[in-house]
Design a protein around this motif. Structure first.
Motif: not given
Length: 112
Positions: A35-64
């Motif tokens: 997975g990819w995560y990100r942390q902006a100044p003053g904010k909590q770390r959040e999930m951006v996107a993940t990919i399973t071993s089989g290639g299934r992907t998930f995205y945060a709504d903000s980056v879809k």
């Protein structure tokens, strides 16, 4: 010893693109969700996107529709293609394995 090494960050103008890479070693990369995560100044770390071993992907709504996660198991590498970047995408981006190992992070700054 597990290592995750990110690269590809930098300064880009709004509307621009960047491609992040995360090279993994010390794990059987193809077995695990990554997975990819990100942390902006003053904010909590959040999930951006993940990919399973089989290639299934998930995205945060903000980056879809703008970001694409992919993986190359032959190279033990996971990628994040970021298009149509916005100032609010500015953050340190981290790679994470399913086994809870983190990379050191790479800075992405979106600014004119």
């Amino acid at each position: 010893q597990v290592q995750l090494v990110e690269s590809g960050g930098g300064l880009v103008q709004p509307g621009g693109s960047l491609r992040l890479s995360c090279a993994a070693s010390g794990i059987i990369f193809s077995w695990y969700t990554m997975g990819w995560y990100r942390q902006a100044p003053g904010k909590q770390r959040e999930m951006v996107a993940t990919i399973t071993s089989g290639g299934r992907t998930f995205y945060a709504d903000s980056v879809k529709g703008r970001f694409t996660i992919s993986r190359d198991n032959a190279k033990n590498t996971v990628y994040l293609q970021m298009n149509s970047l916005k100032p609010e995408d500015t953050a340190v981006y981290y790679c994470k394995s399913e086994t809870d190992y983190w990379g050191q992070g790479t800075q992405v700054t979106v600014s004119s």
